[in-house]
Every structure is written in C-alpha cells, then in structure tokens.
Design an enzyme around this catalytic site. Structure first.
Site, mmCIF file in Angstrom:
data_model
loop_
_atom_site.group_PDB
_atom_site.id
_atom_site.type_symbol
_atom_site.label_atom_id
_atom_site.label_comp_id
_atom_site.label_asym_id
_atom_site.label_seq_id
_atom_site.Cartn_x
_atom_site.Cartn_y
_atom_site.Cartn_z
ATOM 1 N N ASP A 199 13.583 -3.394 -5.729
ATOM 2 C CA ASP A 199 13.939 -4.351 -4.680
ATOM 3 C C ASP A 199 14.570 -5.556 -5.375
ATOM 4 O OD1 ASP A 199 12.852 -2.900 -2.402
ATOM 5 O OD2 ASP A 199 10.939 -3.202 -3.386
ATOM 6 N N GLY A 204 5.407 4.308 -8.967
ATOM 7 C CA GLY A 204 6.112 3.034 -9.206
ATOM 8 C C GLY A 204 5.121 1.875 -9.177
ATOM 9 N N HIS A 205 4.212 1.889 -8.199
ATOM 10 C CA HIS A 205 3.196 0.830 -8.113
ATOM 11 C C HIS A 205 2.248 0.898 -9.312
ATOM 12 C CE1 HIS A 205 4.165 1.413 -3.698
ATOM 13 N NE2 HIS A 205 4.349 0.122 -3.839
ATOM 14 N N SER A 234 9.869 5.268 -3.808
ATOM 15 C CA SER A 234 9.721 4.338 -2.685
ATOM 16 C C SER A 234 8.786 4.973 -1.662
ATOM 17 C CB SER A 234 11.089 4.111 -2.036
ATOM 18 O OG SER A 234 10.927 3.582 -0.735
ATOM 19 N N GLY A 251 0.822 -1.210 0.000
ATOM 20 C CA GLY A 251 0.000 0.000 0.000
ATOM 21 C C GLY A 251 0.852 1.253 0.000
ATOM 22 N N ASN A 252 0.200 2.403 0.331
ATOM 23 C CA ASN A 252 0.848 3.713 0.274
ATOM 24 C C ASN A 252 1.435 3.901 -1.131
ATOM 25 O OD1 ASN A 252 3.540 5.536 1.652
ATOM 26 N ND2 ASN A 252 1.437 6.182 1.563
HETATM 27 O O1 PAF Z 1 7.847 -5.151 -1.968
HETATM 28 C C1 PAF Z 1 6.895 -5.122 -1.154
HETATM 29 O O2 PAF Z 1 6.116 -4.192 -1.081
HETATM 30 C C2 PAF Z 1 6.724 -6.298 -0.199
HETATM 31 O O3 PAF Z 1 7.952 -6.798 0.226
HETATM 32 C C3 PAF Z 1 5.832 -7.420 -0.764
HETATM 33 C C4 PAF Z 1 6.455 -8.064 -1.979
HETATM 34 C C5 PAF Z 1 4.471 -6.850 -1.128
HETATM 35 C C6 PAF Z 1 5.635 -8.505 0.284
HETATM 36 O O4 PAF Z 1 5.039 -8.009 1.427
#
Ligand code: PAF
Length: 300
Positions: free
Chosen positions: A166, A49-50, A201, A44-45
């Site tokens: 990551d 990027g998401h 991030s 979340g948040n």
């Molecule tokens: O990258 C993240 O946000 C977290 O590590 C994940 C992959 C959602 C697992 O909780």
C-alpha cells in the site's frame, strides 16, 4: 527480546488479546521504561504478508502489538466493509506462530464511542489523498489517517511497520507522522509475493480460480515496464507512450485498469531527470481490485 514466548522449549504462547484501550494502556505501561514497543496495524484476515510485518517488528522492538480493526471510516459507500472477513481466532493462531506479544482487537464502539459518522475531528493529508487510490476511493485516506492517528495515540509505539504494497498509504502515514510530530519510527516493509508473483492481499480471496491464475500477470507487466525505464526508454519515447502500451497490455490480459502511473518514490510527478521512480497500478479483476507497485532505479 520477546517476553511472552518461550524459545528454549520451542513452545509459543499465544499473544495476550485485549479489546479495551484502558486495559491495553495499563499493560503497555509495564514495558515503557526499558522496552521498545512496535505496532503493526492490520485489519485482520492475516496472511504471510502480515506475518512478515510482525517478523520485521520483532527485529526493531521488544514488545510487538498487532492491532486488528476493520476501520469503518476508511470504507466508502458500496465497498466491502460489511463483508470484509473477520477471522480473529485464526489470526491469533497465526500471530502465536509469528511471535506477537499483544493483539489489540477493539470494537467499533471502543474506537469511535460517538459513532464513526459523528466524529468531528478530521485529518486532512492534502492533495496526496486526492490522486491514485484517493481518486477512486474518496475519503479513504482521511479514514486511514484518522484511525492510524488514534492507534498511534492509544499504543504510543516506538516503531510502526507498514507494508510497501500500500505504497500511497505508507507515504501518507510517513507524512502524517512528520506533520503531527509523532515520535515514531516508520518502517517500510517489502511486498511479500506468492511464488508466481502475486502480491499478497486479503482481497485476493475474492478471485475465482481462473482469475487467480491470471492475477500475477499484473505484476509481470509493470515489472517489464520497470526494465524499460531502467534502460532509459522513457527518455527517448516519454512516460506517456510507455504507460499507454502497458495499460493496453493490462486491459488486453483481462483486467480493467483503474490507474497506472509512474511517479517519484515520494509520490511527486516524475520527470525524465528523476532516478528513483515507482510504477503504481490498481486494476480490477472480477470482484477484486488489485494493487501493486514496482520501484525502479534509473541507472544510466
Ligand atoms: O493497511 C491496512 O490494513 C489499513 O489501512 C490500516 C493501516 C490497518 C488502517 O486501518
């Protein structure tokens, strides 16, 4: 492709938000026969990027499920589990624009009915979890491996999208998927950066204004290092000296280096003969631990 959004009218419907595993499985059963399902796991948040992960997922699947779960088992003692921003309403608005179909936002009890500390099954991803971020955050990747396995079992997606920011997490998830024979294609999504080069991030919001001005310098330094490696300078003076100089630059700029390493892109030890390398860095800037990396192809 996307069943919930009405492209003709330009109006986007919000994704269906679900909190329970049984209901989510019932919902997904409707699609399994003839639709591809993608999972984008998040805590979340959400930021751009998401959103880019969702956009990539939409290219690979008909139904995009975004999970939002701040996973307690991947946070160590004294880390920011309690203060990690929980912003479900804003996240759903972003996901509406991004065109996600389903948001899966379970409670901790839903994912860990017997309390996270009592879970007896563990996922051991071996030595890969013990270096880089795994060294500074003992147990972190065991928690990531566990929750990602659970999410894979709950959603049973055809594809799952993870960001290259990551880098170690992504390598471990690819390993986990192969080791446990999950029939899931793992898509590696490029890092999304601000115009001045900072990798997006959720933890960037811990930066003060002046730290935020400085933060892109971290990528600038590893990018400069990547150019030296591209030119083959490591073959002449060795990785160690190059790393030492860059480390000094990072610390002198006002960061505190946690690690700076050059590895193969499969995260093995790098040799001068390797062509596909990655520079990985973690450094503290005030309260924020910034992570970044830069892939390098040695072309000489
Ligand atoms: O990258 C993240 O946000 C977290 O590590 C994940 C992959 C959602 C697992 O909780």
């Amino acid at each position: 492709m996307n069943s919930h959004n009405n492209r003709d009218s330009g109006l986007k419907q919000p994704p269906k938000t679900m909190h329970h595993i049984v209901a989510l499985r019932d919902e997904l059963r409707k699609f399994r026969e003839d639709k591809r399902i993608a999972l984008v796991p998040t805590m979340g948040n959400l930021h751009d990027g998401h959103v880019s992960l969702v956009e990539i997922a939409k290219k690979h699947a008909d139904i995009v499920v975004v999970s939002i779960f701040v996973n307690p088992t991947q946070f160590g003692e004294g880390e920011d589990f309690d203060s990690y921003p929980r912003t479900l309403e804003a996240d759903v608005s972003r996901l509406t624009l991004a065109g996600a179909d389903i948001v899966f936002a379970p409670s901790v009890e839903e994912i860990y009915p017997n309390s996270p500390s009592e879970i007896s099954t563990s996922i051991d991803l071996g030595t890969m979890t013990k270096h880089l971020c795994g060294k500074s955050r003992p147990g972190h990747f065991d928690g990531v491996g566990l929750v990602v396995s659970k999410l894979f079992n709950i959603v049973q997606p055809d594809v799952a999208v993870f960001g290259k920011k990551d880098y170690q997490q992504l390598a471990l998830i690819r390993q986990l998927t192969e080791d446990l024979s999950y029939p899931i294609e793992i898509i590696r999504a490029p890092i999304v950066r601000t115009e001045d080069g900072l990798a997006l991030s959720s933890r960037n919001q811990y930066l003060t204004e002046s730290e935020r001005q400085l933060a892109p310098k971290l990528h600038q330094i590893i990018y400069d290092l990547s150019k030296k490696i591209e030119r083959g300078e490591h073959i002449v003076i060795g990785f160690e000296e190059l790393l030492n100089k860059s480390c000094q630059r990072i610390n002198a700029a006002g960061f505190e280096v946690d690690y700076l390493q050059i590895m193969t892109q499969k995260l093995g030890p790098a040799t001068k003969a390797d062509k596909e390398l990655v520079i990985l860095v973690a450094a503290w800037l005030g309260k924020a631990r910034l992570l970044d990396n830069q892939e390098v192809i040695v072309d000489i």
